[in-house]
Enzyme design. Structure first.
Site, PDB file in Angstrom:
ATOM      1  CD  GLU A   8     124.125  33.173 102.523  1.00 35.24           C
ATOM      2  OE1 GLU A   8     122.940  33.411 102.811  1.00 35.24           O
ATOM      3  OE2 GLU A   8     124.493  32.163 101.897  1.00 35.24           O
ATOM      4  CG  ASP A  13     115.509  27.640  99.330  1.00 31.51           C
ATOM      5  OD1 ASP A  13     116.373  27.836 100.198  1.00 31.51           O
ATOM      6  OD2 ASP A  13     114.478  28.327  99.222  1.00 31.51           O
ATOM      7  CG  ASN A  37     124.958  34.310  99.159  1.00 33.15           C
ATOM      8  OD1 ASN A  37     125.816  34.816  99.906  1.00 33.15           O
ATOM      9  ND2 ASN A  37     123.672  34.587  99.290  1.00 33.15           N
ATOM     10  NE  ARG A  38     132.932  37.667  95.763  1.00 32.33           N
ATOM     11  CZ  ARG A  38     134.173  37.215  95.779  1.00 32.33           C
ATOM     12  NH1 ARG A  38     134.398  35.941  95.527  1.00 32.33           N
ATOM     13  NH2 ARG A  38     135.191  38.019  96.042  1.00 32.33           N
TER      14      ARG A  38
END
Length: 326
Positions: free
Chosen positions: A207, A277, A204-205
């Site tokens: 991460e 997921d 995600n952003r």
């Protein structure tokens, strides 16, 4: 390629998920008064529900999409382990655990939800090193047996201890000798592992910022997506980088450049738990079925849009996805 054609090919795929197996426990209730013992709400419990979490939810998504799915991780021979095992096996997932009778508990995330609002989360787990699964002398021989004949392997890292640097390195090395095996990684940058040369990387952003070596958060960091994509490509060289952006959709990157930004298709968002997921499961299955990167990401975008419309951690429903695509 039409989406229905891609979906129809999923039933011919065989995939392995490796990562942190969890049980997601939801306590649904109501609050009508404050405790006289402390200034906290008293929750009147209405029901409990259980679902597969972490890497188990990735596997559940794949199975729901029609993929022949295996899962390797750790869960104990306790009540939570038996619950998550039953959920997965009932839905067609083959589950493998290296330390099924281990002393460390199955990881449980318990969320208390009151009128569609999460009140708190309670985590039960041991220290990270207790969940490593590669300590056996014959582990990598066993891993090779599980990887044989698979179209793809997904490494689902929730930073609980199953995914280690040596495990990642071994899988990447194995894929070099078996180029038919697609390697997809959902990273957890807090582990500071080197995810070198995967086929797919889906942070995600927040991460993505951490993978790129930047310290800011997604809300306050001024760096552009272009800078982040270039830096991640320099460090890890993924063939395909997909950065999920929440309500802003997802960015598709190849060779350090953004080739497409897809707006979200979610009409209602009740709970984003497990959406990542669903994204990595759907993208990996679509690419393995012959879709190009943009079509694979579009399909994953629709799949994520269906799961966030539900409360709790739920896998994608193939019929609901087909309806959304129409």
């Amino acid at each position: 390629m039409e989406f229905t054609s891609i979906l129809n090919r999923f039933s011919g795929l065989r995939m392995l998920v490796i990562g942190d197996i969890m049980l997601d426990h939801y306590i649904w209730g109501d609050v009508t008064r404050i405790s006289p013992e402390a200034p906290v709400p008293i929750v009147n419990v209405l029901r409990d529900t259980y679902s597969a979490g972490g890497a188990a939810n990735v596997a559940f998504n794949l199975a729901n999409l029609g993929v022949e799915t295996s899962l390797l991780g750790y869960y104990a021979d306790d009540e939570a382990g038996k619950r998550v095992e039953a959920i997965l096996k009932t839905n067609g997932v083959k589950v493998y655990s290296q330390k099924h009778a281990g002393k460390n508990p199955t990881i449980i995330k318990t969320r208390v939800v009151v009128k569609s609002q999460q009140l708190c989360r309670i985590d039960r787990e041991s220290s990270h090193h207790e969940y490593a699964i590669e300590n056996s002398d014959k582990f990598f021989i066993y891993l090779h047996e599980l990887l044989a004949g698979k179209d793809a392997v997904i490494i689902s890292d929730y930073a609980k201890g199953v995914v280690t640097q040596s495990l990642v390195n071994h899988i990447i090395d194995y894929s070099r000798d078996h180029p038919e095996l697609l390697v997809a990684i959902d990273p957890k940058p807090s582990r500071k592992l080197k995810y070198q040369n995967p086929a797919i990387l889906t942070p995600n952003r927040t991460e993505a910022l951490q993978l790129a070596g930047y310290s800011g958060t997604s809300a306050d960091d001024p760096r552009s997506l272009e800078d982040i994509c270039q830096k991640i490509h320099q460090l890890y060289s993924p063939i395909l980088l997909v950065i999920t952006l929440g309500s802003d959709g997802m960015a598709i990157c190849e060779k350090g450049e953004i080739i497409k930004i897809l707006p979200t298709v979610a009409r209602e968002v009740f709970d984003v738990s497990g959406a990542g997921d669903t994204v990595i499961a759907t993208i990996t299955a679509a690419l393995s079925a012959g879709a190009n990167s943009i079509d694979a990401a579009k399909l994953a975008n629709f799949a994520a849009g269906t799961v966030v419309a539900h409360m709790g951690t739920v896998p994608v429903d193939i019929d609901e996805l087909k309806l959304s695509l129409k």
